[in-house]
Design a protein around this motif. Structure first.
Motif, PDB file in Angstrom:
ATOM      1  N   THR A 139      35.127  52.209  28.262  1.00  0.00           N
ATOM      2  CA  THR A 139      35.502  51.462  27.069  1.00  0.00           C
ATOM      3  C   THR A 139      36.695  50.590  27.439  1.00  0.00           C
ATOM      4  O   THR A 139      37.723  51.098  27.897  1.00  0.00           O
ATOM      5  CB  THR A 139      35.890  52.415  25.919  1.00  0.00           C
ATOM      6  N   CYS A 140      36.560  49.279  27.248  1.00  0.00           N
ATOM      7  CA  CYS A 140      37.647  48.360  27.593  1.00  0.00           C
ATOM      8  C   CYS A 140      38.875  48.651  26.724  1.00  0.00           C
ATOM      9  O   CYS A 140      38.769  48.789  25.512  1.00  0.00           O
ATOM     10  CB  CYS A 140      37.186  46.915  27.393  1.00  0.00           C
ATOM     11  N   ALA A 141      40.050  48.735  27.372  1.00  0.00           N
ATOM     12  CA  ALA A 141      41.278  49.068  26.656  1.00  0.00           C
ATOM     13  C   ALA A 141      41.702  47.950  25.701  1.00  0.00           C
ATOM     14  O   ALA A 141      42.423  48.182  24.742  1.00  0.00           O
ATOM     15  CB  ALA A 141      42.393  49.362  27.646  1.00  0.00           C
ATOM     16  N   LYS A 142      41.257  46.723  25.959  1.00  0.00           N
ATOM     17  CA  LYS A 142      41.703  45.598  25.137  1.00  0.00           C
ATOM     18  C   LYS A 142      40.711  45.262  24.022  1.00  0.00           C
ATOM     19  O   LYS A 142      41.100  45.090  22.874  1.00  0.00           O
ATOM     20  CB  LYS A 142      41.902  44.370  26.020  1.00  0.00           C
ATOM     21  N   CYS A 143      39.434  45.091  24.381  1.00  0.00           N
ATOM     22  CA  CYS A 143      38.487  44.625  23.374  1.00  0.00           C
ATOM     23  C   CYS A 143      37.565  45.739  22.873  1.00  0.00           C
ATOM     24  O   CYS A 143      36.743  45.508  21.996  1.00  0.00           O
ATOM     25  CB  CYS A 143      37.672  43.455  23.906  1.00  0.00           C
ATOM     26  N   LEU A 144      37.705  46.947  23.443  1.00  0.00           N
ATOM     27  CA  LEU A 144      36.940  48.124  23.018  1.00  0.00           C
ATOM     28  C   LEU A 144      35.439  48.002  23.244  1.00  0.00           C
ATOM     29  O   LEU A 144      34.678  48.826  22.740  1.00  0.00           O
ATOM     30  CB  LEU A 144      37.218  48.468  21.537  1.00  0.00           C
ATOM     31  N   SER A 145      35.017  46.977  23.987  1.00  0.00           N
ATOM     32  CA  SER A 145      33.584  46.896  24.278  1.00  0.00           C
ATOM     33  C   SER A 145      33.248  47.935  25.352  1.00  0.00           C
ATOM     34  O   SER A 145      34.105  48.344  26.125  1.00  0.00           O
ATOM     35  CB  SER A 145      33.204  45.497  24.747  1.00  0.00           C
ATOM     36  N   LYS A 146      31.999  48.368  25.334  1.00  0.00           N
ATOM     37  CA  LYS A 146      31.574  49.366  26.304  1.00  0.00           C
ATOM     38  C   LYS A 146      30.779  48.691  27.422  1.00  0.00           C
ATOM     39  O   LYS A 146      30.052  47.742  27.175  1.00  0.00           O
ATOM     40  CB  LYS A 146      30.711  50.422  25.609  1.00  0.00           C
ATOM     41  N   LEU A 206      39.549  47.633  31.998  1.00  0.00           N
ATOM     42  CA  LEU A 206      39.286  46.344  31.369  1.00  0.00           C
ATOM     43  C   LEU A 206      37.865  45.915  31.705  1.00  0.00           C
ATOM     44  O   LEU A 206      37.404  46.092  32.830  1.00  0.00           O
ATOM     45  CB  LEU A 206      40.268  45.289  31.878  1.00  0.00           C
ATOM     46  N   CYS A 207      37.184  45.298  30.727  1.00  0.00           N
ATOM     47  CA  CYS A 207      35.819  44.847  30.974  1.00  0.00           C
ATOM     48  C   CYS A 207      35.808  43.727  31.996  1.00  0.00           C
ATOM     49  O   CYS A 207      34.858  43.551  32.739  1.00  0.00           O
ATOM     50  CB  CYS A 207      35.164  44.427  29.666  1.00  0.00           C
ATOM     51  N   LYS A 208      36.886  42.929  32.041  1.00  0.00           N
ATOM     52  CA  LYS A 208      37.080  41.907  33.063  1.00  0.00           C
ATOM     53  C   LYS A 208      38.578  41.604  33.094  1.00  0.00           C
ATOM     54  O   LYS A 208      39.278  41.816  32.098  1.00  0.00           O
ATOM     55  CB  LYS A 208      36.272  40.641  32.747  1.00  0.00           C
ATOM     56  N   LEU A 228      37.838  38.258  20.904  1.00  0.00           N
ATOM     57  CA  LEU A 228      38.178  36.890  21.300  1.00  0.00           C
ATOM     58  C   LEU A 228      37.463  36.457  22.575  1.00  0.00           C
ATOM     59  O   LEU A 228      37.514  35.299  22.963  1.00  0.00           O
ATOM     60  CB  LEU A 228      39.698  36.747  21.455  1.00  0.00           C
ATOM     61  N   ASN A 229      36.771  37.390  23.259  1.00  0.00           N
ATOM     62  CA  ASN A 229      35.926  36.995  24.398  1.00  0.00           C
ATOM     63  C   ASN A 229      34.682  36.261  23.900  1.00  0.00           C
ATOM     64  O   ASN A 229      34.099  35.455  24.611  1.00  0.00           O
ATOM     65  CB  ASN A 229      35.469  38.219  25.185  1.00  0.00           C
ATOM     66  N   ILE A 230      34.271  36.598  22.698  1.00  0.00           N
ATOM     67  CA  ILE A 230      33.054  36.007  22.142  1.00  0.00           C
ATOM     68  C   ILE A 230      33.367  34.644  21.532  1.00  0.00           C
ATOM     69  O   ILE A 230      32.622  33.691  21.664  1.00  0.00           O
ATOM     70  CB  ILE A 230      32.428  36.964  21.100  1.00  0.00           C
ATOM     71  N   GLU A 273      40.359  39.039  32.875  1.00  0.00           N
ATOM     72  CA  GLU A 273      40.912  38.092  31.912  1.00  0.00           C
ATOM     73  C   GLU A 273      40.468  38.396  30.481  1.00  0.00           C
ATOM     74  O   GLU A 273      40.434  37.505  29.636  1.00  0.00           O
ATOM     75  CB  GLU A 273      40.571  36.656  32.317  1.00  0.00           C
ATOM     76  N   CYS A 274      40.158  39.650  30.218  1.00  0.00           N
ATOM     77  CA  CYS A 274      39.723  40.021  28.862  1.00  0.00           C
ATOM     78  C   CYS A 274      40.775  39.602  27.830  1.00  0.00           C
ATOM     79  O   CYS A 274      41.964  39.853  28.011  1.00  0.00           O
ATOM     80  CB  CYS A 274      39.495  41.531  28.759  1.00  0.00           C
ATOM     81  N   ARG A 275      40.351  38.950  26.756  1.00  0.00           N
ATOM     82  CA  ARG A 275      41.294  38.435  25.761  1.00  0.00           C
ATOM     83  C   ARG A 275      41.521  39.411  24.611  1.00  0.00           C
ATOM     84  O   ARG A 275      42.335  39.162  23.731  1.00  0.00           O
ATOM     85  CB  ARG A 275      40.789  37.086  25.237  1.00  0.00           C
TER      86      ARG A 275
HETATM   87 ZN   LIG Z   1      37.525  43.720  27.222  1.00  0.00          ZN
END
Ligand SMILES: [Zn+2]
Ligand SMILES: [Zn+2]
Length: 146
Positions: A64-71, A111-113, A127-129, A115-117
């Motif tokens: 789970t991304c720490a910033k955007c919570l996407s899996k 982090l999912c990447k 905000l990545n979307i 530069e995850c926003r």
């Molecule tokens: Zn993320």
């Protein structure tokens, strides 16, 4: 994974086992979630009273991304070695070592990447979307507090 010391032949031993992640009590780290049994391959050799075990762990993990919570999913792979002095007929239980090695390998920040926003703290938009319409645009770090 158990190793029976008196059953290790001169030529060594290869062991294959699947461990259910639930059995290793890794569940308290909800950001790292094993979604497949952990494949354990072990090469065991014995020299005198010393036993050498080369272990390869493989599984699939959902983070789970720490910033955007996407899996997102990623392959988990780790190699390590164990050297132990053993008594004849001793039975080695390696689950604790395996558990330790897995926890040692947990990323500090997931982090999912790079530069995850992240999410807009105001409206929760990912905000990545795309940008949100709530007026709190821009990356979290650059946004003035209101
Ligand atoms: Zn993320
Ligand atoms: Zn917003």
């Amino acid at each position: 994974m158990k190793i029976y010391v008196d059953k290790i032949p001169e030529s060594g031993l290869e062991l294959n086992e699947k461990i259910e992640p639930g059995l290793l009590s890794l569940d308290e780290h909800a950001v790292v979630n094993f979604i497949k049994p952990i494949d354990v391959k072990a090469n065991v050799t014995k020299t005198g009273a010393d036993i050498f075990v080369d272990v390869l762990l493989e599984s699939l993990v959902e983070y789970t991304c720490a910033k955007c919570l996407s899996k997102f999913e990623d392959i988990f792979r780790k190699k390590f070695s164990i050297v132990r002095e053993v008594r004849p007929a001793e039975i080695l239980e390696l689950d604790d070592e395996i558990r330790q090695e897995i926890i040692l390998d947990y990323p500090v920040k997931i982090l999912c990447k790079a530069e995850c926003r992240g999410l807009c703290p105001n409206c929760g938009q990912n905000l990545n979307i795309g940008e949100c319409d709530c007026g709190h645009n821009g990356p979290i770090e650059n946004r003035p507090l209101c």
